[in-house]
Design an enzyme around this catalytic site. Structure first.
Site, PDB file in Angstrom:
ATOM      1  N   HIS A 471       1.315   0.031  -7.924  1.00  5.48           N
ATOM      2  CA  HIS A 471       1.363  -0.269  -6.488  1.00  5.48           C
ATOM      3  C   HIS A 471       2.736   0.082  -5.904  1.00  5.48           C
ATOM      4  O   HIS A 471       2.837   0.831  -4.933  1.00  5.48           O
ATOM      5  CB  HIS A 471       1.046  -1.760  -6.276  1.00  5.48           C
ATOM      6  CG  HIS A 471       1.136  -2.208  -4.851  1.00  5.48           C
ATOM      7  ND1 HIS A 471       0.012  -2.477  -4.094  1.00  5.48           N
ATOM      8  CD2 HIS A 471       2.199  -2.434  -4.039  1.00  5.48           C
ATOM      9  CE1 HIS A 471       0.393  -2.841  -2.874  1.00  5.48           C
ATOM     10  NE2 HIS A 471       1.706  -2.839  -2.824  1.00  5.48           N
ATOM     11  N   GLU A 472       3.773  -0.444  -6.517  1.00  5.25           N
ATOM     12  CA  GLU A 472       5.118  -0.194  -5.990  1.00  5.25           C
ATOM     13  C   GLU A 472       5.476   1.285  -6.099  1.00  5.25           C
ATOM     14  O   GLU A 472       6.155   1.836  -5.237  1.00  5.25           O
ATOM     15  CB  GLU A 472       6.158  -1.066  -6.698  1.00  5.25           C
ATOM     16  CG  GLU A 472       5.944  -2.577  -6.547  1.00  5.25           C
ATOM     17  CD  GLU A 472       5.698  -3.045  -5.116  1.00  5.25           C
ATOM     18  OE1 GLU A 472       6.172  -2.379  -4.175  1.00  5.25           O
ATOM     19  OE2 GLU A 472       5.004  -4.070  -4.934  1.00  5.25           O
ATOM     20  N   HIS A 475       4.245   3.112  -3.089  1.00  2.00           N
ATOM     21  CA  HIS A 475       5.186   3.040  -1.963  1.00  2.00           C
ATOM     22  C   HIS A 475       6.320   4.048  -2.190  1.00  2.00           C
ATOM     23  O   HIS A 475       6.749   4.732  -1.268  1.00  2.00           O
ATOM     24  CB  HIS A 475       5.817   1.647  -1.867  1.00  2.00           C
ATOM     25  CG  HIS A 475       4.901   0.592  -1.303  1.00  2.00           C
ATOM     26  ND1 HIS A 475       4.273   0.720  -0.097  1.00  2.00           N
ATOM     27  CD2 HIS A 475       4.542  -0.630  -1.791  1.00  2.00           C
ATOM     28  CE1 HIS A 475       3.559  -0.387   0.146  1.00  2.00           C
ATOM     29  NE2 HIS A 475       3.703  -1.215  -0.871  1.00  2.00           N
ATOM     30  N   HIS A 478       5.425   7.560  -1.330  1.00  2.00           N
ATOM     31  CA  HIS A 478       5.399   7.729   0.122  1.00  2.00           C
ATOM     32  C   HIS A 478       6.813   8.023   0.642  1.00  2.00           C
ATOM     33  O   HIS A 478       7.018   8.863   1.507  1.00  2.00           O
ATOM     34  CB  HIS A 478       4.866   6.430   0.750  1.00  2.00           C
ATOM     35  CG  HIS A 478       4.262   6.580   2.114  1.00  2.00           C
ATOM     36  ND1 HIS A 478       3.828   5.508   2.837  1.00  2.00           N
ATOM     37  CD2 HIS A 478       4.028   7.664   2.886  1.00  2.00           C
ATOM     38  CE1 HIS A 478       3.338   5.932   4.000  1.00  2.00           C
ATOM     39  NE2 HIS A 478       3.455   7.231   4.054  1.00  2.00           N
TER      40      HIS A 478
END
Ligand SMILES: [Zn+2]
Length: 683
Positions: A471-472, A475, A478
Site C-alpha cells: 500500500h505505502e 503511494h 505515485h
C-alpha cells in the site's frame, strides 16, 4: 545569517538530505532564513508592475517555496519518526511561524490578483496543461485561504489556522505519549499462552532492555495486535484492550494527554474558519478541492455501501458469536474477544493461521517480490543505494527508468519503535520540478510499523503487513513515477484527496496473486515457497469477515462526515455523533470505555478531516482499475505502461476522473469493488 548558509545542513539542497548532520539547533536559523527568502520573493512578485505571466509570477516563487517545504518536511518527518523531547520542542516552536507564513501567502491579495491576471491573459491558453491546472489550483487556494476577506476577518482566520496547526500537533503528541507510556511486565510465561514466539522474543528483549526478567507488553501494533488475536488469557486481552482504547482520553493514564478538549476546540475552530470563508460548515470547505461535489453525495455513497455491506456484517457477527459460544465457551463476545475468536474461527475454517503464513514472508523476499511487480509493470529498476538516514536500519533506494536514468529515490523505514508514531504512511521528501536546465527528481519517505527481526532471525511479515508495505509503496510510486515538471501538480501534489488512495489500494491487489506470491515467499527455515494449497486457503479466507471490516470503515467515514457537517461544535459532545452512527450502522458492540475518537489521528491530526470516506471512494477507482489488469494479465507490462502513463505519471496535472477515464476508457463502476470484497451477490 550568511555564515549559516555554508554550515547549516538543513540549508544544503545539493544532494540527499544530511540526516546524519542535522541537529535541533539547525532548525530555527534555517527556517528563519528560508521564510525570509520566500517572503522577499513573494513581495518582489506581488509588487512587480509588468503584466503578469507564468514566467514572472509562478517561476520566481517555485524555488524559495520548494526549499522551505523541503526543510520543514525534514523537521516534520524527524518529529514523527525519531521524536525526542528536543525535537518536539523545536517542532512546536517553529510550527506557528510556518503556519503564519502559509496563511499570509494564501491571503496575499496582490499575489492573488497577479494569478488572476495570468488566467485572464491571452497567453494563458498557450500554457501547457499542467501549468494551467497549477494556476487554477492557486486561485482556488487563495479563495480558501481568505485572500478576498476584509482585514479583520483575515487576521482572525490567520489566528484560527495557527491554533488549528498547534492543536493537531498536540493531538499526535498525546497519542504518542499515551502509547509509549503504557507497559505491562509479565513475570509468568504461562500468562502468555498462545502468543506467537516471534512476539514473545521481542517482548523478552524489550523487558531485558529495561532490566526486567520477564516479558514486556506494549500498545505498539506488533505487540498489541498479536496479543488481541492469540493470547488465550482473556483477562490479559481485556487489560490491553482497555489500555489501548482509552489512550489519550479522560479514562487514560494522564489527564495531560486527554485529547477530549483538543477535539472540541479543533471542531469549533474548523467551524469558525468555514463560516469566515462563507461556507455552511467545515465539510463544505473540505470538499472544494475533492472529487466528491457535496456532503449529500458522500453520505449517499457511504450509506449505499452500508446497505450492501451490513447484511454480510450481520452474518459475520452471528457466525462468530455461535463459534465463540460452542467452541470457545464464551457465552458472550466481549470487544477483547473479537480478534481472538475471529482468528480461531479462521484457523478452523481455513486450516491456517496468519502466524503460520508469516513464516513464508521473510523481509528480503517480500521486498524482492514487491520490486519485481513494480519493475515488471512499469519498466523501472530499483537498486539499493546509500544516503544518510535518521536510524541505522532505514534503507535507501534508487529508481531508474529503462534507459538507466535516475528518476527518483526513496527511504524505507519499516519497523515500529519507541519515539516513532504508529501507523504507516508515505510522505514526499522532494517533489519533481524543473528549474531551467535542472530537473529535480522526486524522493519519498515510506514509513511502516512492522515487526523487526529478533536475535539474528530475519524479520518476517504477516500477510497483512505485506499488504501494508505494498500500500505505502503504491503511494511512493505515485510520487516517484510522475512525469510532470511543474511544482504543485507533480507526483501526489494537487491530486484530489479522495483519489489519493487509488495507487496505494491498487497495489494491495497484487498480494493476492499466485504468480506474485509464488516468487515472493520462502519459508524462513526451509526456503520453500508458499505451498499452493496454503495460498488457496488464504484466498478462500480473503473475504472472511469482510462485512465486519467494511462496516467499520463506513462507520468511521460517516462519523467523520457527520461530525464536520451536521454537528454543532458548541452543542452536544462529539461522542454523541459517534454513538448515533454506531446505532445506525455498527454490528459488533463496543466497550463502554472505548475512546476510539481520542486517537483517530486521521481526522484530527492528519489530512482526512471530512475526508475519511476517501478510502472507500478511492477503492471504487482502485478495484475498477485493477480489473483492467485482471483482464489483461495481472503483470501485463502493456496494462502497466498505460496505468503509469494515464494515472501515475499525471499526478495532479489533471483531474483524477479524467485520468481514470483515460486509463479505463469509461467512468468507474462499483462492480469490481463488490466482487473483490465478496459482496457481488446481495444476501
Ligand atoms: Zn494510504
Amino acid at each position: 545569517m550568511n555564515v549559516a548558509d555554508n554550515t547549516n545542513p538543513l540549508l544544503d539542497f545539493s544532494g540527499p538530505t544530511r540526516f546524519d548532520a542535522i541537529r535541533v539547533e539547525h532548525v530555527p536559523p534555517a527556517i528563519d532564513q528560508l521564510i525570509a527568502a520566500a517572503r522577499a520573493a513573494i513581495e518582489d512578485v506581488a509588487a512587480d508592475s509588468r503584466p503578469a505571466t507564468w514566467d514572472n509570477v509562478a517561476e520566481p516563487l517555485a524555488e524559495p517555496l520548494d526549499r522551505l517545504d523541503r526543510a520543514w518536511g525534514v523537521v516534520r518527518h524527524l518529529n514523527a519518526v525519531a521524536s525526542t523531547p528536543e525535537w518536539r520542542e523545536t517542532y512546536h516552536a517553529s510550527l506557528p511561524r510556518i503556519t503564519a507564513f502559509h496563511t499570509d501567502l494564501a491571503q496575499n491579495l496582490r499575489l492573488f490578483h497577479r494569478y488572476r491576471e495570468i488566467k485572464a491573459s491571452p497567453s494563458f491558453i498557450g500554457l501547457e496543461a499542467a501549468k494551467r491546472r497549477a494556476v487554477a489550483n492557486e486561485l482556488r487556494d487563495f479563495r480558501l485561504g481568505g485572500a478576498e476577506l476584509p482585514a479583520r476577518e483575515k487576521a482572525r482566520l490567520k489566528a484560527v489556522d495557527e491554533e488549528l496547526a498547534e492543536l493537531s500537533a498536540r493531538f499526535d503528541d498525546n497519542v504518542l505519549d499515551a502509547t509509549n507510556d503504557w507497559a505491562l511486565y509479565v513475570a509468568d510465561r504461562s500468562e502468555l499462552a498462545g502468543v506467537p514466539d516471534t512476539v514473545l522474543a521481542q517482548a523478552r528483549a524489550a523487558a531485558e532492555a529495561d532490566g526486567d526478567a520477564g516479558w514486556k507488553l506494549t500498545l505498539h501494533m506488533p505487540c498489541y495486535l498479536p496479543v488481541q488475536s492469540y493470547a488465550d488469557n482473556r483477562a490479559l486481552r481485556a487489560t490491553l484492550h482497555r489500555a489501548y482504547a482509552t489512550r489519550a482520553s479522560d479514562l487514560g493514564a494522564s489527564p495531560a494527554w486527554d485529547n477530549g478538549p483538543v477535539i472540541r476546540r479543533l471542531l469549533e475552530l474548523r467551524h469558525e474558519a468555514a463560516l469566515l470563508l462563507g461556507y455552511a460548515h467545515f465539510a463544505e470547505v473540505s470538499l472544494v478541492p475533492k472529487m466528491a461535489t457535496s456532503v449529500d453525495e458522500v453520505l449517499g455513497f457511504l450509506r449505499d455501501l452500508v446497505r450492501r455491506a451490513r447484511p454480510y456484517a450481520l452474518r459475520d457477527y452471528a457466525e462468530l458469536q455461535g463459534f465463540a459460544r460452542t467452541e470457545l465457551g464464551l457465552a458472550d463476545l466481549a470487544p477483547w474477544d473479537l480478534a481472538y475468536a475471529s482468528e480461531k474461527l479462521k484457523a478452523k475454517r481455513f486450516a491456517f493461521s496468519e502466524q503460520e503464513v508469516r513464516r513464508y514472508f521473510p523481509e528480503h523476499k517480500v521486498l524482492a517480490g514487491l520490486f519485481h511487480v513494480a519493475q515488471t509493470l512499469y519498466g523501472i529498476s530499483i537498486r539499493e543505494s546509500r544516503a544518510p538516514t535518521w536510524q541505522d536500519d532505514v534503507r535507501f533506494f534508487d529508481v531508474n527508468d529503462a534507459s538507466g536514468t535516475l528518476i527518483g529515490q526513496f527511504y524505507l523505514d519499516n519497523y515500529a519503535r519507541p519515539g516513532k508514531q504508529g501507523g504507516a504512511w508515505q510522505d514526499d521528501a522532494v517533489n519533481r520540478r524543473r528549474a531551467g536546465a535542472h530537473l529535480q527528481h522526486p524522493v519519498a519517505f515510506l514509513i511502516c510499523d512492522l515487526s523487526a527481526s529478533t536475535d539474528g532471525h530475519p524479520a518476517t511479515f504477516t500477510h497483512d503487513e505485506v499488504i501494508t508495505l505494498f500500500h505505502e509503496f503504491g503511494h511512493g510510486l505515485h510520487q516517484l513515477l510522475t512525469r510532470v515538471e511543474v511544482a504543485g501538480v507533480s507526483g501526489i501534489q494537487g491530486v484530489e484527496w479522495d483519489a489519493v488512495e487509488l495507487p496505494s489500494q491498487f497495489m494491495e491487489n497484487f498480494c493476492w496473486e499466485w504468480s506474485v506470491l509464488e516468487q515472493m515467499t520462502a519459508h524462513v527455515d526451509t526456503g520453500a515457497p508458499l505451498p499452493r494449497a496454503m495460498f488457496d486457503r488464504m484466498l478462500a479466507a480473503k473475504n472472511f469477515q469482510s462485512g465486519l471490516a467494511t462496516i467499520r470503515y463506513l462507520e468511521f467515514g460517516l462519523f467523520d462526515m457527520l461530525l464536520h457537517s451536521a454537528h454543532d461544535p458548541r452543542g452536544e459532545a462529539p461522542q454523541a455523533v459517534l454513538d448515533a452512527v454506531r446505532r445506525e450502522v455498527a454490528v459488533a458492540p463496543r466497550a463502554s470505555y472505548d475512546r476510539f475518537m481520542h486517537s483517530f489521528a486521521h481526522i484530527f491530526a492528519g489530512g482526512y478531516a471530512a475526508g475519511f470516506y476517501s478510502y472507500q471512494w478511492a477503492e471504487v477507482l482502485s478495484a475498477d482499475a485493477y480489473s483492467a489488469f485482471e483482464e489483461a494479465g495481472v503483470l501485463s507490462p502493456a496494462a502497466g505502461a498505460k496505468f503509469r502513463d494515464e494515472v501515475l505519471a499525471r499526478g495532479g496535472s489533471r483531474g483524477a476522473m479524467e485520468s481514470f477515464v483515460a486509463f479505463r476508457g469509461r467512468t468507474p463502476q462499483l462492480d469490481a469493488l463488490l466482487r473483490h470484497n465478496g459482496m457481488a451477490t446481495p444476501l
